[in-house]
Design a protein around this motif. Structure first.
Motif, mmCIF file in Angstrom:
data_model
loop_
_atom_site.group_PDB
_atom_site.id
_atom_site.type_symbol
_atom_site.label_atom_id
_atom_site.label_comp_id
_atom_site.label_asym_id
_atom_site.label_seq_id
_atom_site.Cartn_x
_atom_site.Cartn_y
_atom_site.Cartn_z
ATOM 1 N N ALA A 334 49.030 -17.421 17.818
ATOM 2 C CA ALA A 334 48.499 -16.345 16.978
ATOM 3 C C ALA A 334 47.391 -15.563 17.664
ATOM 4 N N GLY A 335 47.022 -15.971 18.875
ATOM 5 C CA GLY A 335 46.005 -15.247 19.626
ATOM 6 C C GLY A 335 44.587 -15.595 19.242
ATOM 7 N N CYS A 336 44.365 -16.804 18.712
ATOM 8 C CA CYS A 336 43.017 -17.204 18.309
ATOM 9 C C CYS A 336 42.134 -17.474 19.523
ATOM 10 N N ALA A 337 40.868 -17.157 19.373
ATOM 11 C CA ALA A 337 39.855 -17.629 20.318
ATOM 12 C C ALA A 337 39.471 -19.031 19.875
ATOM 13 N N ILE A 338 39.652 -19.999 20.756
ATOM 14 C CA ILE A 338 39.587 -21.411 20.354
ATOM 15 C C ILE A 338 38.403 -22.108 21.003
ATOM 16 N N VAL A 339 37.694 -22.883 20.180
ATOM 17 C CA VAL A 339 36.708 -23.836 20.677
ATOM 18 C C VAL A 339 37.263 -25.226 20.365
ATOM 19 N N ALA A 340 37.428 -26.041 21.401
ATOM 20 C CA ALA A 340 38.121 -27.325 21.243
ATOM 21 C C ALA A 340 37.329 -28.442 21.915
ATOM 22 N N SER A 341 37.648 -29.656 21.525
ATOM 23 C CA SER A 341 36.972 -30.814 22.096
ATOM 24 C C SER A 341 37.461 -31.080 23.515
ATOM 25 N N ASP A 342 36.545 -31.483 24.348
ATOM 26 C CA ASP A 342 36.863 -31.801 25.746
ATOM 27 C C ASP A 342 37.404 -33.229 25.805
ATOM 28 N N THR A 343 38.590 -33.406 25.196
ATOM 29 C CA THR A 343 39.263 -34.696 25.179
ATOM 30 C C THR A 343 40.629 -34.542 25.843
ATOM 31 N N LYS A 344 41.172 -35.652 26.307
ATOM 32 C CA LYS A 344 42.339 -35.614 27.190
ATOM 33 C C LYS A 344 43.529 -34.820 26.652
ATOM 34 N N PRO A 345 43.904 -34.937 25.378
ATOM 35 C CA PRO A 345 45.082 -34.170 24.932
ATOM 36 C C PRO A 345 44.914 -32.666 25.093
ATOM 37 N N LEU A 346 43.664 -32.181 25.078
ATOM 38 C CA LEU A 346 43.426 -30.740 25.171
ATOM 39 C C LEU A 346 43.564 -30.193 26.578
ATOM 40 N N HIS A 347 43.435 -31.052 27.582
ATOM 41 C CA HIS A 347 43.383 -30.567 28.953
ATOM 42 C C HIS A 347 44.686 -29.916 29.406
ATOM 43 N N GLU A 348 45.780 -30.215 28.718
ATOM 44 C CA GLU A 348 47.054 -29.572 29.061
ATOM 45 C C GLU A 348 47.112 -28.113 28.653
ATOM 46 N N VAL A 349 46.360 -27.752 27.622
ATOM 47 C CA VAL A 349 46.527 -26.414 27.052
ATOM 48 C C VAL A 349 45.256 -25.573 27.065
#
Length: 418
Positions: A334-349
């Motif tokens: 959807a084109g969101c500006a995302i703030v995410a946790s620096d945890t392993k599952p996130l590192h792919e995306v």
């Protein structure tokens, strides 16, 4: 081919794959644990329902309680499979989400069928969700032993399964060798044409005071989405960031989507809800006028969920090292500006400051700072959102990437018997 899907909540992760196989001309059936009213045709799939005839024993050893439940479900599915076999159906390929145990005994019914399993998560004592959050230590003596036995279902499937499929590389990496080599990584897929930016989106909300407010892309809107509001998905961290966020951004609206049950992890003591526990914790730090800008929306029907993402100025996604949520990739699409946790599952995306911004999972102050910084920087939001969508369309698009690869996986699984 004759193809049989196994999922207690079918179609779930197979909602695109199963109908696509029907369109290719295959005969597709599914077994699921639902009420009989759900049986019948669904997009060309013949759906058969069944139920377990017994529950877990009250005095079963706590370390094997989980496995007993899986055996009970496996027995119920085995009985349903025997009935299906008696009707003359013989699958060439069985595709199962094996996580609840339903497919444990299917090779005893159809020993020559090829079995492909959906590899969502393998439980590990270190490096994943277990022991990740020191605020919620597991005090149960012997928990490591219980966790080891929780993988019995996985381990038994490794002997029967001919191949696996996993939605992300990190989730596949939780599985041990040698079975990991049999896992193909293909995400379930996001319809990036349907889930796309919409600058003209508008959404009307009813406040707790009964007033209606209309929001557009001109408003400052922070979104946070979980299936259920609980620590596994960082709800406690998000709530602790709110006092500073609301103080610094007096026009921002906070839209929180999620139920008040538990999907993962332990329930709180005393029959309370995680949602209420952390709302009550931060409420004394927030004025009445600021609290009126925090909107708990509960569970949201999908037709309203996508406009909510399209409306978002900043989308927050936090998670333990665990299964990656569909909602994150939908937010990226959807084109969101995302703030995410620096945890392993996130590192792919999420690549920091390219497709989003990563923050320490345990630092509410850093989370509030990054959200406020993006709210103050429209150009950065536009850049991050465009990059996030580009990754979603190039890597996770349903029709051009994921579904073709899933279909290839099924073809390869059945090739030996064709």
């Amino acid at each position: 081919m004759n193809i049989l899907f196994i999922h207690q909540n079918f179609p779930a992760q197979f909602k695109f794959l199963a109908p696509a196989l029907v369109r290719q001309g295959h005969v597709v059936h599914a077994l699921c644990m639902r009420q009989p009213s759900h049986a019948g045709q669904w997009q060309g799939v013949q759906v058969h329902t069944y139920k377990a005839e017994r529950g877990s024993a009250a005095d079963v050893h706590p370390w094997v309680k989980d496995f007993e439940a899986k055996v009970i479900r496996g027995q119920a599915c085995w009985e349903a499979a025997q009935a299906l076999k008696a009707q003359g159906f013989v699958p060439d390929v069985i595709i199962a989400h094996h996580g609840w145990g339903e497919s444990l005994f299917l090779k005893d019914v159809w020993p020559h069928a090829k079995l492909g399993i959906y590899c969502e998560f393998f439980y590990n004592q270190h490096g994943a969700d277990a022991g990740f959050d020191p605020e919620f230590p597991v005090r149960e003596q012997g928990n490591a032993n219980r966790l080891r036995l929780k993988n019995l279902n996985n381990l038994l499937h490794f002997d029967d399964a001919d191949a696996g499929i996993s939605p992300t590389h990190w989730q596949a990496s939780t599985f041990p060798e040698p079975f990991r080599n049999r896992i193909t990584v293909v995400h379930d897929g996001i319809d990036t044409q349907a889930v796309a930016p919409n600058p003209a989106v508008r959404l009307t909300l009813k406040t707790s005071a009964g007033q209606q407010i209309s929001l557009s892309r001109q408003n400052e809107v922070v979104t946070f989405v979980n299936r259920n509001l609980e620590p596994y998905r960082g709800y406690h961290v998000f709530m602790r960031a709110l006092p500073e966020l609301l103080r610094r951004k007096p026009q921002a609206r906070i839209l929180i989507v999620g139920g008040d049950d538990v999907s993962y992890g332990a329930r709180p003591e005393g029959g309370r809800k995680w949602k209420d526990i952390f709302a009550s914790e931060v409420r004394p730090q927030i004025s009445d006028s600021d609290w009126s800008r925090v909107h708990f929306l509960g569970t949201v029907p999908y037709q309203y969920f996508i406009p909510l993402l399209q409306l978002s100025s900043v989308h927050v996604y936090l998670t333990y090292p665990f299964v990656l949520s569909w909602s994150l990739l939908e937010a990226m699409s959807a084109g969101c500006a995302i703030v995410a946790s620096d945890t392993k599952p996130l590192h792919e995306v999420i690549r920091h400051d390219e497709t989003g911004r990563l923050v320490n999972f345990f630092d509410p102050a850093e989370l509030a700072q990054q959200v406020c910084a993006l709210l103050d920087d429209p150009a950065a939001r536009q850049r991050l959102g465009a990059n996030a969508r580009a990754l979603a369309t190039s890597t996770y698009d349903l029709n051009t990437v994921c579904l073709p690869r899933q279909l290839d996986w099924v073809t390869a699984l059945g090739r030996v018997i064709m």
